[in-house]
Scaffold this motif. Structure first.
Motif, mmCIF file in Angstrom:
data_model
loop_
_atom_site.group_PDB
_atom_site.id
_atom_site.type_symbol
_atom_site.label_atom_id
_atom_site.label_comp_id
_atom_site.label_asym_id
_atom_site.label_seq_id
_atom_site.Cartn_x
_atom_site.Cartn_y
_atom_site.Cartn_z
ATOM 1 N N CYS A 79 1.076 -1.461 0.308
ATOM 2 C CA CYS A 79 -0.094 0.027 -0.041
ATOM 3 C C CYS A 79 1.154 1.612 0.069
ATOM 4 C CB CYS A 79 -0.822 0.013 1.124
ATOM 5 S SG CYS A 79 -2.042 -0.970 1.136
ATOM 6 N N SER A 80 0.745 1.780 -0.886
ATOM 7 C CA SER A 80 1.056 3.663 -0.520
ATOM 8 C C SER A 80 -0.145 4.737 -0.004
ATOM 9 C CB SER A 80 0.307 3.974 -1.965
ATOM 10 O OG SER A 80 1.315 5.766 -2.525
ATOM 11 N N VAL A 81 0.268 4.871 0.837
ATOM 12 C CA VAL A 81 -0.502 5.493 2.534
ATOM 13 C C VAL A 81 -0.180 7.765 2.245
ATOM 14 C CG1 VAL A 81 -0.216 3.535 3.397
ATOM 15 C CG2 VAL A 81 1.547 5.226 3.823
ATOM 16 N N ASP A 82 -1.321 7.993 3.086
ATOM 17 C CA ASP A 82 -1.046 9.057 3.612
ATOM 18 C C ASP A 82 -2.250 9.051 4.478
ATOM 19 O OD1 ASP A 82 -0.508 9.841 0.979
ATOM 20 O OD2 ASP A 82 -1.578 9.439 -0.018
ATOM 21 N N GLN A 83 -1.564 9.992 5.372
ATOM 22 C CA GLN A 83 -1.865 10.064 6.962
ATOM 23 C C GLN A 83 -2.974 11.634 6.699
ATOM 24 O OE1 GLN A 83 1.143 11.437 9.854
ATOM 25 N NE2 GLN A 83 -0.533 12.929 10.534
ATOM 26 N N VAL A 84 -3.950 10.653 7.624
ATOM 27 C CA VAL A 84 -5.439 11.304 7.683
ATOM 28 C C VAL A 84 -5.723 11.769 9.414
ATOM 29 C CG1 VAL A 84 -7.994 11.054 7.676
ATOM 30 C CG2 VAL A 84 -6.356 9.789 5.464
ATOM 31 N N GLY A 85 -5.544 12.301 9.652
ATOM 32 C CA GLY A 85 -5.883 13.431 10.259
ATOM 33 C C GLY A 85 -4.900 13.265 11.587
ATOM 34 N N LEU A 86 -4.710 13.683 12.717
ATOM 35 C CA LEU A 86 -3.594 13.943 14.232
ATOM 36 C C LEU A 86 -2.586 12.522 14.077
ATOM 37 C CD1 LEU A 86 -5.367 16.348 16.859
ATOM 38 C CD2 LEU A 86 -3.818 17.183 14.538
ATOM 39 N N PRO A 87 -1.253 12.947 14.133
ATOM 40 C CA PRO A 87 -0.528 11.195 14.690
ATOM 41 C C PRO A 87 -0.637 11.501 16.289
ATOM 42 C CG PRO A 87 0.376 13.538 14.209
ATOM 43 C CD PRO A 87 -0.926 13.996 13.779
ATOM 44 N N ASP A 88 -0.090 10.501 16.439
ATOM 45 C CA ASP A 88 0.214 9.977 17.762
ATOM 46 C C ASP A 88 1.673 10.645 18.451
ATOM 47 O OD1 ASP A 88 2.719 8.591 16.952
ATOM 48 O OD2 ASP A 88 2.251 6.990 17.213
ATOM 49 N N LYS A 89 1.232 10.218 19.862
ATOM 50 C CA LYS A 89 2.558 11.010 20.318
ATOM 51 C C LYS A 89 4.281 11.218 20.064
ATOM 52 C CE LYS A 89 3.662 7.718 24.292
ATOM 53 N NZ LYS A 89 3.914 7.163 24.969
ATOM 54 N N ASN A 90 4.557 10.349 18.614
ATOM 55 C CA ASN A 90 6.026 10.299 18.610
ATOM 56 C C ASN A 90 5.379 10.585 16.883
ATOM 57 O OD1 ASN A 90 7.281 8.916 20.799
ATOM 58 N ND2 ASN A 90 6.155 7.081 19.980
ATOM 59 N N TYR A 91 4.522 11.285 16.092
ATOM 60 C CA TYR A 91 4.276 11.762 15.200
ATOM 61 C C TYR A 91 3.683 10.580 14.498
ATOM 62 C CZ TYR A 91 5.500 16.654 17.120
ATOM 63 O OH TYR A 91 5.700 17.487 18.062
ATOM 64 N N LYS A 92 3.950 10.057 14.571
ATOM 65 C CA LYS A 92 3.339 8.750 14.017
ATOM 66 C C LYS A 92 2.442 8.970 13.582
ATOM 67 C CE LYS A 92 7.773 7.212 13.360
ATOM 68 N NZ LYS A 92 8.079 7.811 14.203
ATOM 69 N N PRO A 93 2.141 8.371 12.022
ATOM 70 C CA PRO A 93 0.006 8.318 11.625
ATOM 71 C C PRO A 93 -0.407 7.037 12.483
ATOM 72 C CG PRO A 93 1.490 8.209 9.849
ATOM 73 C CD PRO A 93 2.776 7.448 10.738
ATOM 74 N N VAL A 94 -2.091 7.528 13.177
ATOM 75 C CA VAL A 94 -2.736 6.742 13.311
ATOM 76 C C VAL A 94 -3.913 5.767 12.733
ATOM 77 C CG1 VAL A 94 -4.700 6.426 15.300
ATOM 78 C CG2 VAL A 94 -2.734 7.959 16.117
ATOM 79 N N LYS A 95 -4.390 7.011 12.289
ATOM 80 C CA LYS A 95 -5.352 6.770 10.467
ATOM 81 C C LYS A 95 -4.282 7.109 8.680
ATOM 82 C CE LYS A 95 -9.311 6.122 13.064
ATOM 83 N NZ LYS A 95 -9.641 4.001 12.487
ATOM 84 N N VAL A 96 -4.615 5.904 7.878
ATOM 85 C CA VAL A 96 -4.198 6.137 6.957
ATOM 86 C C VAL A 96 -4.839 6.207 5.841
ATOM 87 C CG1 VAL A 96 -1.996 5.601 7.765
ATOM 88 C CG2 VAL A 96 -3.351 4.388 6.736
#
Length: 344
Positions: A79-96
């Motif tokens: 999958c090619s992914v794009d971040q959606v919404g706010l990240p977690d505390k480590n700036y990693k995506p939660v939703k994509v």
């Protein structure tokens, strides 16, 4: 070799217009850089268990900063992914938003990281490998400069014709010269200015054969660009051209710095493999590739505290997490005997 009156192989690049040639140069060097980067880390069992090319999987990661592995039913998809919404505390995506191809169909789905999809990050900041693109741009410009210097180093004057008769004379003469035929031109009408009655210069020369000397410096610039790039990713090459002012320690320190990125990439890939194994029961394992494994063994052996030590493994668990150098400290019988002889 002609087939049915046509050439079997044609030079597609040579037939392109100049603006398309430059774009093709950039694309070619970009592919070269990404191929090198994707060869740094091997993901053992990845292709066998997913049917997905691990090299292509990593190329997308280098280009986009991250890439995802998910399942469509029982089949793994890349999958090619794009971040959606706010990240977690480590700036990693939660939703994509994940896009993938399967059975010649394009799917676009919202996914939750960790539940629906596992992401492989290029680095902690999820940045693409910008130096690969900078390298491609720089090398393509050097390539163009080489082409232009070769082109204008040839003696190619532009003739000035005052009328159709002179133009035909020049055309015929140039064609004959290109075919190695000696030409003879006579008559003052070719070289004599009819208005002033004096000889005139018959051509405007915009070429300079001495430009060929610049090719040496362009080729050196080409090598330096590659050296900058390789030195960042474990293939340390500066030591091949030692300067008089450099000490061995300075060269060794540079080689040490070149391992920062390969080990970081290994660490990120190891995290990805462990998450996949935990979720899907796969048997992925991250390793340095054959080339970088050999370079790592060479680096460790050369920097080992004692001679005769060999590398036993190059997995990230030993190299990165435990801070070990994977060097066996067993001494061979031959070495023991030689030490005894020296003591005697």
């Amino acid at each position: 070799m002609p087939v049915l009156g046509k050439e079997t192989f044609t030079n597609v690049f040579d037939r392109m217009k100049d603006k398309f040639k430059q774009r093709e140069r950039v694309e070619a060097y970009t592919q070269d850089a990404l191929i090198f980067l994707s060869s740094i880390i091997d993901i053992e069992n990845f292709e066998d268990e997913t049917g997905i090319s691990s090299k292509l999987f990593q190329k997308i990661k280098y280009s986009d900063g991250m890439v995802g592995l998910a399942k469509h039913g029982d089949e793994f998809v890349m999958c090619s992914v794009d971040q959606v919404g706010l990240p977690d505390k480590n700036y990693k995506p939660v939703k994509v938003i994940a896009k993938y191809w399967l059975n010649q169909k394009l799917y676009t789905k919202n996914m939750t990281v960790g539940d629906d999809i596992i992401l492989l990050y290029n680095n902690d900041m999820i940045e693409s490998e910008h130096d690969a693109f900078r390298l491609a741009s720089g090398l393509s410009n050097i390539d163009l400069s080489l082409h232009l210097n070769i082109k204008y180093a040839r003696y190619l004057p532009i003739f000035k014709a005052r009328n159709d008769k002179e133009k035909k004379t020049f055309d015929d003469t140039i064609k004959a010269m290109d075919n190695g035929i000696t030409s003879l031109v006579w008559g003052d009408e070719i070289t004599k200015d009819e208005m002033l009655g004096i000889d005139r210069e018959t051509y405007l020369n915009i070429t300079d054969v001495s430009n060929s000397d610049k090719l040496q410096y362009l080729l050196e610039a080409h090598d330096n660009y590659l050296r900058f790039f390789y030195n960042k990713y474990g293939l340390y090459t500066s030591g091949n051209a030692k300067h008089a002012q450099q000490s061995k320690m300075e060269i060794d320190n540079g080689e040490s710095a070149s391992w920062v990125y390969p080990l970081m990439l290994l660490d990120e890939t190891d995290k990805f493999c462990k998450l996949c194994n935990e979720k899907w029961g796969t048997n992925f394992e991250a390793h340095l590739s054959d080339l970088h494994s050999l370079l790592w063994k060479k680096f460790i052996t050369q920097n080992a505290p004692t001679d005769g030590e060999t590398v036993t493994a190059d997995t990230v668990t030993d190299v990165v997490e435990n801070g070990e150098n994977d060097v066996s400290r067993e001494t061979s019988e031959t070495e023991t005997e030689s030490e005894v002889d020296e003591n005697e």
